[in-house]
Design a protein around this motif. Structure first.
Motif, PDB file in Angstrom:
ATOM      1  N   ARG A  59      40.656   2.461  98.415  1.00 31.52           N
ATOM      2  CA  ARG A  59      40.868   2.283  96.990  1.00 31.52           C
ATOM      3  C   ARG A  59      40.087   3.318  96.186  1.00 31.52           C
ATOM      4  O   ARG A  59      40.568   3.806  95.153  1.00 31.52           O
ATOM      5  N   TYR A 409      54.486   0.763  96.803  1.00 32.54           N
ATOM      6  CA  TYR A 409      53.396  -0.212  96.678  1.00 32.54           C
ATOM      7  C   TYR A 409      53.900  -1.626  96.397  1.00 32.54           C
ATOM      8  O   TYR A 409      53.124  -2.571  96.458  1.00 32.54           O
ATOM      9  N   THR A 462      43.675  -7.236  91.824  1.00 31.08           N
ATOM     10  CA  THR A 462      43.852  -6.143  92.778  1.00 31.08           C
ATOM     11  C   THR A 462      45.310  -5.970  93.178  1.00 31.08           C
ATOM     12  O   THR A 462      45.834  -4.845  93.175  1.00 31.08           O
ATOM     13  N   ASN A 494      46.007   2.446  89.004  1.00 30.65           N
ATOM     14  CA  ASN A 494      45.258   2.635  90.248  1.00 30.65           C
ATOM     15  C   ASN A 494      43.765   2.406  90.034  1.00 30.65           C
ATOM     16  O   ASN A 494      43.090   1.798  90.866  1.00 30.65           O
ATOM     17  N   ILE A 497      43.120  -1.322  89.652  1.00 30.09           N
ATOM     18  CA  ILE A 497      43.211  -1.990  90.958  1.00 30.09           C
ATOM     19  C   ILE A 497      41.924  -1.772  91.749  1.00 30.09           C
ATOM     20  O   ILE A 497      41.381  -2.702  92.361  1.00 30.09           O
ATOM     21  N   THR A 498      41.413  -0.549  91.729  1.00 31.03           N
ATOM     22  CA  THR A 498      40.192  -0.259  92.484  1.00 31.03           C
ATOM     23  C   THR A 498      38.998  -1.009  91.916  1.00 31.03           C
ATOM     24  O   THR A 498      38.171  -1.543  92.671  1.00 31.03           O
ATOM     25  N   ALA A 501      39.281  -4.431  93.101  1.00 28.98           N
ATOM     26  CA  ALA A 501      38.957  -4.505  94.527  1.00 28.98           C
ATOM     27  C   ALA A 501      37.451  -4.495  94.750  1.00 28.98           C
ATOM     28  O   ALA A 501      36.937  -5.194  95.634  1.00 28.98           O
TER      29      ALA A 501
END
Length: 586
Positions: A59, A409, A462, A494, A497-498, A501
């Motif tokens: 990630r 994805y 996430t 992105n 999301i990271t 995460a």
């Protein structure tokens, strides 16, 4: 309500002699199913930490490509370049992340740990049918894990073809050299298949031959039904994978051409063999979590499971249908459209038994006296996340839609909602629920709920936005999304999301603290702290060697049969009488 006597009497008397065992026989090379279950649990949790760290590395690279990952300056080239991930190592990391989480986390915990621990206790047996084979199944599996991790340290780097290892990419060696990492990947999974076959033979034999008197098939708890079906799937699916891995290894080392077109081989043969195993494997991962959720929801809704027989039959139907849907992974491979239509229909049909289970879970909750304990919260998360993952799977079942979202994805989002949102929430529910029986102590409820809410929110932060990335065309397994101009507007997603995460990773700290603190200093558990209704709660916490001393239980009713009026809230164990005059005394 029916007035069914669900209880056992004194049972079979038998004198059981237990010799004193030393440290090695008690804790290392144990043949006791409960210790072997704990060994699988610790192996799976260790691998979960490793697999999670690899996921965070992936990630980081996707959010901030080719920047330094904190704390990884010490990793030498060609893996890292001054703390930044190289493309070859990125491929190895995503291959290892998926391989570890599927084969060395979910399977060892849900199938290895809880299969070993629960099957004898929940069917009224003293141990597994083959205790020595059981011990070997763990140690062969542990060797497989060591071999897999050793692949990072061999010439040519680790396997980097993804967890599916599609040929001919993974079968060709003339351009990349021997690349022992890919060979070791094959060898490790062949060893793991031997371990799982040992376990599945043991599970099937134990459930068929060693049930307590009165424990008929349709009195088995649903978690035992799920493990029974999974053992059959493993017994039939793993030889297919093992043969495919052997052929791939022969192509790489002995000059054969099973999958190499230059020698008359067929690359699509690998896909057929892999997915003929791979789709039953999806249900090998999710069915035990379905069984766990069924039992946990029933206990904490204070109701018998809704539609018990329909639930058992739906699991049988899922297992049968899982063998005839593998082609939906290959809609893009150029298959005949008529064949693709057949796989599309079978894939849509397999949603029916899953829907039956979902509505039965909702029926169990309806009108129940729900207790929002930590196990219950994880079980409810399992149901809700599994529904989202299942609904996104319907899109992929349709050939025209799958052509658009294939290898994007959207697929990553779907599989994580099923395997993380499904299996991993099932793992957390099972650990929180059976921890008192595993270790004789209670986990801390406050820490458990903090862990749940942080995990639930961060999980959705996430993986839900990955659906958006997929519809926008974001490909799977790309090293640097900023190299693609059409993906630049999606880069903030992105990054989000990271960040989610990273929160998801941090959210596991309360679980680790809770697990180990409770292991040594948690409150001593009662025999039946949840007022549950299955046989394992009639044994002491933790159960002794042999589980019930000199007397085995005799069952007169199932765990989901109705209680007489006035005792449903107490939900008496199977080994106490529910006939009306004793119920009134209770």
């Amino acid at each position: 309500m029916a007035e069914s006597a669900v209880a056992v009497g004194t049972g079979q008397a038998a004198h059981v002699h237990h010799e004193e065992l030393g440290f090695w026989r008690t804790y290392v090379f144990s043949t006791d199913h409960k210790m072997i279950g704990r060994q699988f649990l610790f192996l799976g949790l260790f691998m979960m930490i490793l697999g999670g760290v690899l996921a965070l590395m992936l990630r980081w690279q996707l959010a901030w490509p080719e920047t330094q990952i904190p704390g990884l300056h010490w990793v030498p080239e060609p893996f890292m370049y001054d703390g930044a991930m190289g493309p070859e190592f990125y491929n190895a990391v995503f291959t290892m992340h998926a391989t570890i989480m599927i084969f060395f986390v979910v399977m060892p915990i849900l199938v290895g740990c809880f299969g070993n621990f629960l099957i004898p206790l929940m069917i009224g047996a003293r141990d597994m049918a083959f205790p020595v084979l059981n011990m070997l199944s763990f140690w062969v599996g542990a060797v497989s894990g060591v071999v897999m991790l050793a692949g990072f340290f061999v010439p040519g780097g680790h396997a980097a073809g993804g967890w599916t290892s599609y040929a001919p990419l993974t079968a060709v060696t003339q351009y990349t050299g021997v690349n022992w990492g890919q060979n070791i990947w094959c060898i490790s999974l062949i060893i793991l298949a031997v371990s799982s076959l040992m376990g599945s033979i043991n599970y099937i034999t134990t459930i068929i031959n060693m049930r307590a008197p009165g424990m008929t098939y349709f009195r088995l708890p649903l978690v035992i039904w799920s493990l029974f079906i999974v053992a059959i799937l493993l017994l039939l699916a793993l030889p297919v994978l093992t043969s495919a891995l052997a052929m791939l290894l022969f192509d790489r080392t002995l000059g054969t051409s099973f999958f190499l077109p230059a020698g008359g081989g067929e690359p699509l043969l690998w896909q057929h063999l892999f997915w003929f195993f791979g789709h039953p494997e999806v249900y090998i991962l999710i069915l035990p979590a379905m069984g766990v959720a069924s039992d946990v929801l029933s206990v904490f809704a204070r109701k018998p499971i809704f539609g018990y027989r329909a639930m058992a039959y739906s699991m049988i139907a899922i297992a049968f249908l899982s063998w005839i849907v593998w082609g939906h992974h290959m809609f893009q491979s150029g298959m005949n459209p008529a064949l693709g239509t057949g796989f599309m229909i079978s894939t849509m049909v397999i949603a029916v038994p899953s829907a039956i289970k979902t509505f039965n879970w909702l029926g169990t909750l309806w009108g129940g006296s729900i207790r929002f304990t930590t196990p219950m919260l994880h079980a409810l998360a399992f149901v809700s996340m599994f529904v989202i993952g299942g609904l996104s799977g319907i899109f992929m079942a349709s050939t025209p839609v799958d052509i658009f979202i294939h290898d994007t994805y959207f697929i990553v989002a779907h599989i994580h909602y099923v395997v993380f949102g499904g299996s991993v929430f099932g793992i957390f529910a099972a650990i929180a629920y059976w921890f008192p029986k595993l270790f004789g102590r209670m986990m801390n409820e406050t820490l458990g709920k903090i862990h749940f809410w942080l995990t639930f929110l961060a999980f959705n932060g996430t993986f839900f936005p990955m659906h958006i990335l997929g519809v926008g065309g974001h490909m799977r397994r790309i090293y640097n999304p900023m190299q693609y101009e059409f993906l630049l507007p999606l880069q903030p997603v992105n990054v989000f999301i990271t960040l989610s995460a990273l929160v998801l990773g941090i959210a596991q700290i309360p679980f680790v603290i809770n697990f180990f603190w409770s292991l040594f200093a948690g409150k001593k558990a009662e025999r039946n702290p949840w007022q549950a209704n299955t046989l394992e709660w009639t044994a002491p916490s933790p159960p002794p060697h042999g589980n019930w001393g000199d007397t085995l239980p005799v069952v007169y009713g199932g765990p989901y049969e109705y209680s007489p009026p006035g005792v449903s809230e107490d939900y008496l164990p199977q080994t106490q009488s529910r006939v009306p005059h004793l119920a009134a005394a209770h």
